[in-house]
Design a protein around this motif. Structure first.
Motif, PDB file in Angstrom:
ATOM      1  N   THR A   1      -5.362  -6.585   1.446  1.00 21.58           N
ATOM      2  CA  THR A   1      -4.035  -6.057   1.692  1.00 21.58           C
ATOM      3  C   THR A   1      -2.996  -7.173   1.651  1.00 21.58           C
TER       4      THR A   1
ATOM      5  N   LEU B   1       0.066  -7.727  -1.088  1.00 29.88           N
ATOM      6  CA  LEU B   1       1.452  -7.737  -0.618  1.00 29.88           C
ATOM      7  C   LEU B   1       2.140  -9.042  -1.015  1.00 29.88           C
ATOM      8  N   GLN B   2       1.400 -10.131  -0.898  1.00 33.21           N
ATOM      9  CA  GLN B   2       1.994 -11.416  -1.277  1.00 33.21           C
ATOM     10  C   GLN B   2       2.340 -11.439  -2.763  1.00 33.21           C
TER      11      GLN B   2
ATOM     12  N   SER C   1       5.469  -9.551  -3.377  1.00 28.86           N
ATOM     13  CA  SER C   1       6.647 -10.351  -3.041  1.00 28.86           C
ATOM     14  C   SER C   1       6.977 -11.321  -4.170  1.00 28.86           C
TER      15      SER C   1
ATOM     16  N   ARG D   1       9.096  -5.483  -2.610  1.00 26.47           N
ATOM     17  CA  ARG D   1       9.190  -5.725  -1.173  1.00 26.47           C
ATOM     18  C   ARG D   1       7.936  -5.278  -0.435  1.00 26.47           C
ATOM     19  N   GLN D   2       7.685  -5.937   0.671  1.00 28.25           N
ATOM     20  CA  GLN D   2       6.556  -5.556   1.508  1.00 28.25           C
ATOM     21  C   GLN D   2       7.029  -4.492   2.481  1.00 28.25           C
ATOM     22  N   THR D   3       6.557  -3.289   2.306  1.00 29.92           N
ATOM     23  CA  THR D   3       7.004  -2.189   3.153  1.00 29.92           C
ATOM     24  C   THR D   3       5.827  -1.594   3.913  1.00 29.92           C
TER      25      THR D   3
ATOM     26  N   ARG E   1       3.743   0.771   1.700  1.00 32.68           N
ATOM     27  CA  ARG E   1       2.813   0.115   0.774  1.00 32.68           C
ATOM     28  C   ARG E   1       1.625  -0.467   1.517  1.00 32.68           C
ATOM     29  N   ARG E   2       1.911  -1.071   2.672  1.00 29.09           N
ATOM     30  CA  ARG E   2       0.815  -1.597   3.468  1.00 29.09           C
ATOM     31  C   ARG E   2      -0.173  -0.482   3.804  1.00 29.09           C
TER      32      ARG E   2
ATOM     33  N   THR F   1       3.422   4.333  -5.204  1.00 28.54           N
ATOM     34  CA  THR F   1       2.669   3.123  -4.874  1.00 28.54           C
ATOM     35  C   THR F   1       1.410   3.016  -5.717  1.00 28.54           C
TER      36      THR F   1
END
Lengths: 151, 151
Positions: B12, B16-17, B20, B25-27, B30-31, B68
């Motif tokens: 995860t 996410l990285q 970015s 964006r990390q939302t 999405r997480r 997503t």
DNA sequence: GTGAATGCAAACTATTTGCAAAGGT
DNA sequence: ACCTTTGCAAATAGTTTGCATTCAC
């Protein structure tokens, strides 16, 4: 009954006969759909089947194409695949196969990328590699129950 | 930055990285979706992903799940398969494979029928055989251009 | 002639898009 | 604060269903 020409087994005829035997009727529309599939070299979308089928049965409707395909699919005469956009493609069962690309004769192996959607792979690969793809097998890799315990 | 526990690579976080880095964006949504996929053992339908994702992000909407998934699919993190009824199933790429069933350790081979739709095969086969399916490969068989000419 | 098969239109379902509001940087 | 992302509702696309008509037997 005498047969003078065309002794070769005829798929369209065989299927229609089978349909009769199990209580379905031989109709112009079904003949049209079956013949289109018989002549096709690859996967066809329902719309394309309708378009080609109108050559044999001008009144052929898309709904009937769907119904006929579902029938033939249930009887095992056609295979269904799923295109990337969510549509379906149909082809007669002998064509409905697919996956390393190995030459039967020289055992040459050609690597190719992509694995998510078989249906979309077969035709492009044939075009790009020049291979004549005749069959395919599915191979799963993993651990059997015994080995899972030994790990 | 100190890391005391959980030194193991975290999917995860990695994804996410990456998002970015390429301008996304990390939302929370999405997480949530990524985490659901990370925890899943097999293929999931969008609806199921939404249901499980709400555990992490209660407001998660189905539309966002689709968006997503499409994003992650484009980036190569998830694979998409097509179920028999026309719906789609999603899984993280490591799971998105498939086909002979061979034990990595003892090389036992288990035969199984069916080939039209991979997606529907994987889970039932795992259930029926007890195998842990870790990967799969597609193998096409046919004739290469040279051999076609020699035939 | 009888009942299955067809075609049209409408229904349905999965997925995508438009847009105002919320959220991340 | 800016601009992406979200969620809702509406739009879209492929497929199925209802029903009167046509067609195979």
């Amino acid at each position: 009954m005498k047969i003078f020409f065309n002794m070769k087994v005829n798929m369209t005829g065989d299927i229609l006969q089978h349909l009769s035997e199990i209580g379905y009727r031989q109709t112009r529309t079904r003949r049209a759909v079956i013949r289109v599939l018989e002549e096709a070299q690859g996967w066809l979308r329902p719309e394309e089947i309708q378009a080609r089928g109108k050559h044999y049965c001008p009144s052929l409707g898309l709904v009937t194409v769907y119904r006929t395909l579902n029938l033939l699919s249930k009887l095992g005469y056609v295979g269904r695949v799923h295109f990337e956009d969510g549509c379906h493609g149909y082809a007669r069962t002998e064509l409905a196969h697919g996956h390393h690309l190995v030459c039967r004769s020289c055992h040459q192996v050609v690597e190719f990328p992509g694995w998510e959607d078989l249906s979309m792979l077969i035709e492009p690969i044939e075009r790009e590699t020049g291979f004549l793809i005749e069959d395919h097998v599915l191979g799963l890799m993993g651990l059997c129950p015994v080995c899972q315990e030994e790990e």
